[in-house]
Write an enzyme that holds these catalytic residues in place. Structure first.
Site, PDB file in Angstrom:
ATOM      1  N   ARG A   1      92.378  50.326  42.176  1.00 35.47           N
ATOM      2  CA  ARG A   1      93.627  49.805  42.771  1.00 35.47           C
ATOM      3  C   ARG A   1      93.536  49.224  44.160  1.00 35.47           C
ATOM      4  O   ARG A   1      94.530  48.711  44.664  1.00 35.47           O
ATOM      5  CB  ARG A   1      94.721  50.882  42.745  1.00 35.47           C
ATOM      6  CG  ARG A   1      95.100  51.369  41.366  1.00 35.47           C
ATOM      7  CD  ARG A   1      95.391  50.240  40.426  1.00 35.47           C
ATOM      8  NE  ARG A   1      96.210  50.629  39.281  1.00 35.47           N
ATOM      9  CZ  ARG A   1      96.605  49.781  38.346  1.00 35.47           C
ATOM     10  NH1 ARG A   1      96.245  48.511  38.410  1.00 35.47           N
ATOM     11  NH2 ARG A   1      97.352  50.192  37.352  1.00 35.47           N
TER      12      ARG A   1
ATOM     13  N   ASN B   1      90.745  43.476  38.795  1.00 34.33           N
ATOM     14  CA  ASN B   1      92.134  43.001  38.842  1.00 34.33           C
ATOM     15  C   ASN B   1      92.980  43.805  39.818  1.00 34.33           C
ATOM     16  O   ASN B   1      93.807  44.621  39.449  1.00 34.33           O
ATOM     17  CB  ASN B   1      92.833  42.905  37.480  1.00 34.33           C
ATOM     18  CG  ASN B   1      92.142  43.665  36.389  1.00 34.33           C
ATOM     19  OD1 ASN B   1      91.086  44.255  36.588  1.00 34.33           O
ATOM     20  ND2 ASN B   1      92.750  43.691  35.241  1.00 34.33           N
TER      21      ASN B   1
ATOM     22  N   ASP C   1      88.969  53.595  31.147  1.00 34.67           N
ATOM     23  CA  ASP C   1      90.013  52.596  31.350  1.00 34.67           C
ATOM     24  C   ASP C   1      91.168  53.199  32.157  1.00 34.67           C
ATOM     25  O   ASP C   1      92.338  52.908  31.932  1.00 34.67           O
ATOM     26  CB  ASP C   1      90.523  52.048  30.009  1.00 34.67           C
ATOM     27  CG  ASP C   1      91.315  50.757  30.188  1.00 34.67           C
ATOM     28  OD1 ASP C   1      91.176  50.130  31.257  1.00 34.67           O
ATOM     29  OD2 ASP C   1      92.066  50.390  29.272  1.00 34.67           O
TER      30      ASP C   1
ATOM     31  N   HIS D   1      90.335  51.474  37.094  1.00 33.45           N
ATOM     32  CA  HIS D   1      91.089  50.705  38.080  1.00 33.45           C
ATOM     33  C   HIS D   1      91.299  51.584  39.301  1.00 33.45           C
ATOM     34  O   HIS D   1      92.037  52.557  39.241  1.00 33.45           O
ATOM     35  CB  HIS D   1      92.424  50.255  37.493  1.00 33.45           C
ATOM     36  CG  HIS D   1      92.265  49.330  36.325  1.00 33.45           C
ATOM     37  ND1 HIS D   1      92.135  47.975  36.469  1.00 33.45           N
ATOM     38  CD2 HIS D   1      92.171  49.572  34.992  1.00 33.45           C
ATOM     39  CE1 HIS D   1      91.978  47.413  35.279  1.00 33.45           C
ATOM     40  NE2 HIS D   1      91.996  48.369  34.362  1.00 33.45           N
TER      41      HIS D   1
END
Lengths: 419, 324
Positions: free
Chosen positions: A61, A91, A301, A59
């Site tokens: 961000r 996401n 992750d 991620h």
């Protein structure tokens, strides 16, 4: 300018240059060192050179969650962990579901990134699981695979349609097996979570979700990658499905190789993960899955958070761990502990994930391939110090530890990004 | 020991917070129960006033509603002469978006000496105890499905008073053990007191899957589970167990597990019947048993005040010694 890295040991198992002692880099590619004309020289002093690691799940961000991390901070953290290619999860806020958002990620990566960033985008609009996203346009914009970012589909039928549509476009999808009915909970439904009175997550959430995913993959024929397995049963189901010839691959997260439910005994929110840490038997099965080839890839992750996200009672904190910055050290730790041979974990973060993009070009050290590589001293440990941590997320369980290996140089497409 | 069990003890093994009964030694529990008994008058009622906490401020932090527990903590603090502030957080700062951490820092700045915490999240009192400045004691008044240690201690006090040392007893816990912090804390407390025979009785949907690990035997049939026990602890059945399809109906629960005079005969003669309250007549217990001679439910409430006085006095005294 060309570069000759000499007095090294190339470690690229199965590759044509394994065990060679020198490599040339010219115009972004690995080349035969004998064909270089007056290159710069780097004395490797007997260190090891490995292909740059590929992380299929991190991620970064951006956009929208810059208070947790930026493409700049998190790709530099990745490079410090030996990673030269990152698959960025969709996401964000807003989620990546439009060609414009994909281009934004690519442009930001180009401008402030330190490693190769491959964007993913949502299979469904807004990641809401209800309407299909413009998959063809997303791929045109530069998406390598489509994912649902661990958000549920509105129904099994919508998932079926999404996979069928993706298949017709030849798009690879990433799925996160979970049955919505059994989703939730912040601890594995075992004795630790029960004893701590935490909301529990049953292994059935993964196993039932995986059952649905596998049936729909079989029905549609889509090329699918199942992300973040946590249970021994799931490993068995994948093994059976692969034996049946399903076009699938899968991964496991570093945290699930390193830790089990017992990590929760001190209620440290750093161990609050989206998929809970499970039993020692599950952890062993995941490791064996990598060894026997059932599990293809290891992902970080990596999920950086601002400090406030973890400043609450365990169940009320946000999920995820900041770990990308020590990736190579942690793979070496698993090897040092005689749990997972480095050759296997290296393959699971280089050659195997490269196959997912169906365009071999990196993931190996070979003449003519993109010069993505990592030079490290296997004899020198790294002290993991929070004051030297680059990732914006300090939600990491390894501060204060001394882990094996020290990275001394990282090259992405022939350009040295870390020394 | 880890987590809450470790954090609540000083390096010498004294109690500075009470977060869980897990890991409490028999000696420490016995000391707590003896102190609690010293707060009971010769008539068995808690003494009306003792000056132990004069000048101290006790803050009741209730993030989840509670009438009985909160009231008994209030009474206990008043009887020890403490100043008591009760915050119903659901209607104050939390609903304005203030985080638990900020609420805590504000209260700390108001010079509290002891926090009594009830919260819906398991581990919340541990989080608070971990974050408050040293020398503020934290008492867990119930967190999620994790723990309710003062309830377990008052249960142990009641058991000891009526049946003697738990090391010689068989104890059965009946009903929704899976969702019960009362049951978890009592199990840990009984194990600390070296109770050799702890049983859980209920349908598969209401028992946790790993009772073996807690040293508890599971029974689905009440006649088997009650055979020869000295103490029967009934748990309150929440209505949401029916709506979440864990049970068909209250009637069926009563038919299978409700405590009736007939069922009481499976246990050892003179066995006591306990319940953390409030009881649901005709669900967990029949009127005859609830009002009968073997029920000690109201005695539990009385003991609850004495136990809470003991826990407050002991944790504050440890904190004071840590300062000096």
């Amino acid at each position: 300018m060309s570069l000759l890295i000499e007095h090294i040991k190339i470690h690229s198992p199965g590759g044509p240059l394994n065990n060679q002692t020198a490599i040339g880099i010219d115009q972004g590619l690995f080349v035969d060192p004998n064909r270089l004309q007056s290159p710069d020289r780097l004395d490797g002093k007997g260190q090891r050179l490995i292909p740059g690691l590929i992380d299929l799940r991190a991620h970064l961000r951006e956009p929208g969650l810059e208070h947790k991390g930026t493409i700049g901070s998190e790709t530099l953290a990745a490079v410090r962990g030996g990673i030269t290619t990152v698959l960025a999860m969709p996401n964000t806020d807003p989620v990546i579901d439009s060609p414009a958002a994909v281009r934004l990620v690519l442009e930001r990566a180009e401008k402030i990134g330190f490693c190769r960033v491959l964007p993913t985008a949502m299979l469904t609009l807004g990641g809401k699981g209800l309407q299909l996203s413009e998959m063809a346009a997303l791929v045109d914009a530069g998406c390598v695979v489509l994912a649902q970012g661990s958000r549920p589909f509105g129904s099994q039928k919508i998932e079926y349609h999404a996979l069928k549509y993706a298949k017709s476009l030849g798009v690879t999808v990433i799925l996160d097996p979970e049955a919505p009915d059994f989703a939730g909970g912040c601890a594995h439904a075992g004795y630790v979570g029960t004893g701590l009175g935490l909301p529990l997550n049953s292994p059935l959430s993964e196993v039932l979700g995986l059952g649905t995913d596998l049936e729909l993959i079989e029905a549609t024929g889509v090329r699918a990658h199942l992300s973040r397995l946590t249970t021994a049963t799931a490993v068995d189901r994948i093994r059976e499905a692969k034996a049946r010839g399903l076009p699938i691959s899968c991964d496991v997260s570093l945290a699930h190789l390193l830790y089990t439910e017992t990590a929760l005994v001190n209620l440290d929110p750093v161990f609050h993960l989206e998929r809970p840490l499970r039993t020692e038997a599950d952890r062993k099965a995941l490791i064996n899955g990598l060894i026997d080839g059932t599990i293809d890839a290891i992902v970080t992750d990596h999920t950086p958070h601002e400090s406030g996200a973890k400043l609450a009672p365990f169940p009320e904190t946000e999920t995820g761990m900041s770990i990308i910055e020590a990736t190579l050290n942690l793979l070496l730790t698993l090897d040092q502990n005689d749990e997972l041979p480095f050759d296997i974990s290296l393959q699971a973060m280089t050659g195997n994930p490269a196959k997912l993009f169906q365009k071999p070009g990196f993931g190996q050290i070979a003449f003519g391939l993109s010069a993505d590589c990592v030079l490290y001293d296997s004899t020198k440990p790294t002290h993991i110090d929070s004051s030297h941590w680059i990732s914006a997320g300090h939600n990491s369980p390894i501060f204060g530890q001394e882990l094996p290996g020290t990275i001394t140089g990282v090259w992405v497409a022939g350009k040295q990004v870390q020394n | 020991m880890h987590g809450p069990a470790a954090l609540q003890l000083t390096s010498e093994g004294r109690l500075k917070h009470l977060l869980t009964t897990e890991g409490l030694s028999k000696a420490l529990i016995t000391e707590l129960l003896n102190t609690a008994e010293s707060f009971l008058s010769s008539q068995g009622q808690p003494v009306k006033k003792a000056p132990l906490l004069r000048g101290k401020t006790v803050v009741n932090l209730f993030f989840e509603n509670s009438t009985r527990t909160r009231t008994t903590f209030d009474i206990a603090a008043h009887r020890l002469s403490a100043d008591v502030v009760t915050l119903d957080i659901r209607t104050s700062s939390a609903s304005k978006g203030e985080t638990l951490f900020d609420t805590l820092k504000n209260l700390e700045a108001m010079q509290a000496d002891l926090f009594v915490v009830r919260h819906s999240a398991g581990g919340a009192p541990f989080f608070i105890a971990n974050r408050v400045t040293p020398n503020i004691a934290v008492i867990n008044a119930g967190d999620g499905t994790h723990a309710h240690p003062t309830q377990a201690l008052l249960d142990l006090m009641t058991i000891r008073k009526h049946k003697g040392d738990p090391a010689n007893l068989s104890v059965a816990i009946v009903g929704d053990v899976k969702h019960s912090r009362v049951a978890r804390s009592l199990i840990h407390g009984l194990r600390g007191m070296k109770c050799p025979d702890i049983r859980a009785i209920g349908p598969g949907t209401l028992l946790p899957g790993d009772l073996d690990h807690l040293g508890v035997r599971a029974f689905h049939r009440i006649d088997h589970g009650l055979a020869g026990v000295d103490v029967i602890v009934l748990l309150r059945l929440q209505k949401e167990r029916m709506t979440s399809a864990l049970l068909p109906s209250e009637r069926e629960f009563f038919n299978l597990y409700g405590m009736t005079e007939d069922r009481l005969k499976y246990s050892r003669p003179g066995a006591i019947v306990m319940h953390p309250g409030p009881i649901n007549r005709g669900v967990e217990i029949s009127n005859e048993v609830a009002d009968g001679p073997q029920a000690v439910i109201l005695d539990q409430v009385t003991n609850g005040i004495a136990v809470r006085m003991a826990v407050m006095a002991m944790t504050i005294s440890t904190q004071q010694d840590l300062v000096s």
